[in-house]
Write an enzyme that holds these catalytic residues in place. Structure first.
Site, PDB file in Angstrom:
ATOM      1  N   ASN A 105       0.830  -1.224   0.000  1.00  0.00           N
ATOM      2  CA  ASN A 105       0.000   0.000   0.000  1.00  0.00           C
ATOM      3  C   ASN A 105       0.858   1.265   0.000  1.00  0.00           C
ATOM      4  O   ASN A 105       0.384   2.354   0.287  1.00  0.00           O
ATOM      5  CB  ASN A 105      -0.945   0.010   1.209  1.00  0.00           C
ATOM      6  N   ASP A 106       2.182   1.139  -0.274  1.00  0.00           N
ATOM      7  CA  ASP A 106       3.120   2.261  -0.397  1.00  0.00           C
ATOM      8  C   ASP A 106       3.646   2.773   0.950  1.00  0.00           C
ATOM      9  O   ASP A 106       4.444   3.716   0.986  1.00  0.00           O
ATOM     10  CB  ASP A 106       2.504   3.415  -1.205  1.00  0.00           C
ATOM     11  N   ASN A 107       3.176   2.196   2.071  1.00  0.00           N
ATOM     12  CA  ASN A 107       3.733   2.625   3.371  1.00  0.00           C
ATOM     13  C   ASN A 107       5.188   2.193   3.487  1.00  0.00           C
ATOM     14  O   ASN A 107       5.543   1.090   3.058  1.00  0.00           O
ATOM     15  CB  ASN A 107       2.960   1.966   4.525  1.00  0.00           C
ATOM     16  N   HIS A 123      19.786  27.951   5.292  1.00  0.00           N
ATOM     17  CA  HIS A 123      19.507  29.094   4.412  1.00  0.00           C
ATOM     18  C   HIS A 123      19.572  30.427   5.179  1.00  0.00           C
ATOM     19  O   HIS A 123      20.061  31.428   4.660  1.00  0.00           O
ATOM     20  CB  HIS A 123      18.144  28.904   3.753  1.00  0.00           C
ATOM     21  N   ASP A 136      22.155  38.654  -3.388  1.00  0.00           N
ATOM     22  CA  ASP A 136      21.156  39.561  -2.799  1.00  0.00           C
ATOM     23  C   ASP A 136      21.614  39.987  -1.413  1.00  0.00           C
ATOM     24  O   ASP A 136      22.601  39.464  -0.891  1.00  0.00           O
ATOM     25  CB  ASP A 136      19.746  38.923  -2.750  1.00  0.00           C
ATOM     26  N   LYS A 154      18.781  42.073  -5.766  1.00  0.00           N
ATOM     27  CA  LYS A 154      17.961  41.065  -6.456  1.00  0.00           C
ATOM     28  C   LYS A 154      16.535  41.042  -5.913  1.00  0.00           C
ATOM     29  O   LYS A 154      16.325  41.189  -4.720  1.00  0.00           O
ATOM     30  CB  LYS A 154      18.592  39.683  -6.250  1.00  0.00           C
ATOM     31  N   ARG A 214      13.101  38.432  -6.124  1.00  0.00           N
ATOM     32  CA  ARG A 214      12.516  37.185  -6.623  1.00  0.00           C
ATOM     33  C   ARG A 214      11.084  37.484  -7.053  1.00  0.00           C
ATOM     34  O   ARG A 214      10.300  38.000  -6.275  1.00  0.00           O
ATOM     35  CB  ARG A 214      12.562  36.118  -5.529  1.00  0.00           C
TER      36      ARG A 214
HETATM   37  C1  R5P Z   1      18.193  32.490  -2.206  1.00  0.00           C
HETATM   38  O1  R5P Z   1      17.900  33.277  -1.347  1.00  0.00           O
HETATM   39  C2  R5P Z   1      19.314  31.518  -2.095  1.00  0.00           C
HETATM   40  O2  R5P Z   1      20.385  32.021  -1.398  1.00  0.00           O
HETATM   41  C3  R5P Z   1      19.739  31.074  -3.460  1.00  0.00           C
HETATM   42  O3  R5P Z   1      20.051  32.200  -4.227  1.00  0.00           O
HETATM   43  C4  R5P Z   1      18.647  30.346  -4.143  1.00  0.00           C
HETATM   44  O4  R5P Z   1      18.196  29.325  -3.310  1.00  0.00           O
HETATM   45  C5  R5P Z   1      19.100  29.756  -5.444  1.00  0.00           C
HETATM   46  O5  R5P Z   1      17.971  29.249  -6.076  1.00  0.00           O
HETATM   47  P1  R5P Z   1      17.906  29.152  -7.653  1.00  0.00           P
HETATM   48  O6  R5P Z   1      19.158  28.414  -8.079  1.00  0.00           O
HETATM   49  O7  R5P Z   1      16.648  28.373  -7.917  1.00  0.00           O
HETATM   50  O8  R5P Z   1      17.834  30.520  -8.202  1.00  0.00           O
END
Ligand code: R5P
Length: 324
Positions: free
Chosen positions: A49-51, A142, A182, A205, A207
């Site tokens: 069942n994929d478990n 991060h 950034d 930068k 996003r």
């Molecule tokens: C963003 O804040 C991170 O430091 C990287 O710039 C980001 O995760 C890179 O993602 P991607 O390669 O998809 O642009």
């Protein structure tokens, strides 16, 4: 690995056990090699069942146990594997369980910047504890403050010195400048630049979606310089590509990139192939299958660093020295 045998400590082999999930077995084996230990056996299978079903294949009663698992693709699968392994180890009476997560992908979900969303970086931290983790050993989150999502001790290592030392040994630093893509990454790239004793520039930068970024201007003098862009991760490669465009317009010479986690998902490989970067230097926190191993991607190992941290955690020595 002379450093592993630091004064007053040694790995008590029978007490320390290393297990691995399926995300980065190669790294786990390398860590074991540095610690002169065998990787401990476990089996991961799947019911019809994929478990998922996990069985720890040796006695762990009263042992100090480490489980290596990166949150790489398929991320949910690897997280679930880790949670079940932790729970199985706890049920098997391990004395202490450390989740070794070289790449904690959900650190990117670290804020509530839209209505009705989850701060998933925090949720996963809670789940790890609930499943049985007593500690976490991780690398280059991060954002540093994600550390605070955990209510158990976290040792947060960095591969910045590993990557910087590679540049120091193999690249001409005389005309080199580091670039942060950034403002958020300025501290990280700044640490990298400081280690190399080179200047730093920052890109403005923005996003615009998960896969697209728009760039503004370069803050710093990059004209005629060789440039190394330093990042925590290369995910889709979108950031590197837009940063390359911005820097080309600013008349830079050679372009290099350094990043800790080679996530390389979606169109990343095609993007890196089509780009004008001389080389990419990354670490092995995320396993890279052969089809992603471009000739100009250099992979450095973080196994000695993780092995040293594991040995120190096991023997009760300070890990602080490894953060610097
Ligand atoms: C963003 O804040 C991170 O430091 C990287 O710039 C980001 O995760 C890179 O993602 P991607 O390669 O998809 O642009």
């Amino acid at each position: 690995m002379g450093e592993l045998k630091s004064k007053g400590s040694s790995v008590v082999k029978d007490q320390l056990k290393i297990f691995s999930g399926n995300s980065n077995r190669a790294l786990a084996l390398e860590i074991c090699e540095h610690l002169q230990l065998e990787l401990s056996p476990l089996s991961i299978s799947r019911f019809s069942n994929d478990n998922l079903f996990v069985k720890i294949e040796e006695n762990v009663r009263e042992r100090d146990v480490f489980v290596v698992q990166s949150f790489s693709e398929p991320v949910s699968e690897h997280i679930m594997e880790l949670l079940i392994i932790l729970d199985a180890l706890r049920s098997a009476s391990a004395r202490r369980i450390t989740a070794v997560i070289p790449y904690y992908s959900y650190a990117r979900s670290d804020k509530k910047d839209a209505p009705r969303i989850s701060i998933t970086g925090r949720l996963i931290a809670d789940l790890l504890r609930t499943a049985g983790a007593d500690r976490v050993l991780t690398m280059d989150l991060h954002a540093d403050q994600v550390h605070g999502f955990f209510s158990i001790p976290v040792d947060h290592l960095t591969a910045i010195p590993t990557i910087a030392d590679h540049f120091k040994a193999h690249y001409d630093l005389s005309n080199l400048i580091a670039v942060a893509t950034d403002a958020g990454g300025a501290k990280r790239a700044g640490r990298f630049a400081e280690r190399l004793n080179i200047p730093l520039a920052i890109i403005d930068k923005r996003r615009v979606s998960d896969t697209q970024v728009e760039q503004g201007r370069v803050i710093g003098e990059v004209k005629g310089r060789d440039v190394v862009i330093f990042e925590d991760e290369i995910s889709t490669g979108g950031t590197l590509l837009t940063t390359e465009n911005t820097l080309r317009q600013a008349d830079v010479r050679k372009l290099y990139a350094g990043a800790v986690h080679p996530v390389l998902c979606g169109p990343a490989i095609e993007r890196l192939q089509s780009s004008g970067f001389e080389s990419f230097v990354v670490s092995n926190t995320v396993d890279m299958p052969p089809q992603k191993r471009l000739p100009n991607i250099q992979v450095l190992t973080v196994a000695p660093l993780l092995a040293m941290a594991i040995q120190r955690i096991n023997s009760g020595e300070s890990v602080g020295q490894l953060f610097r």
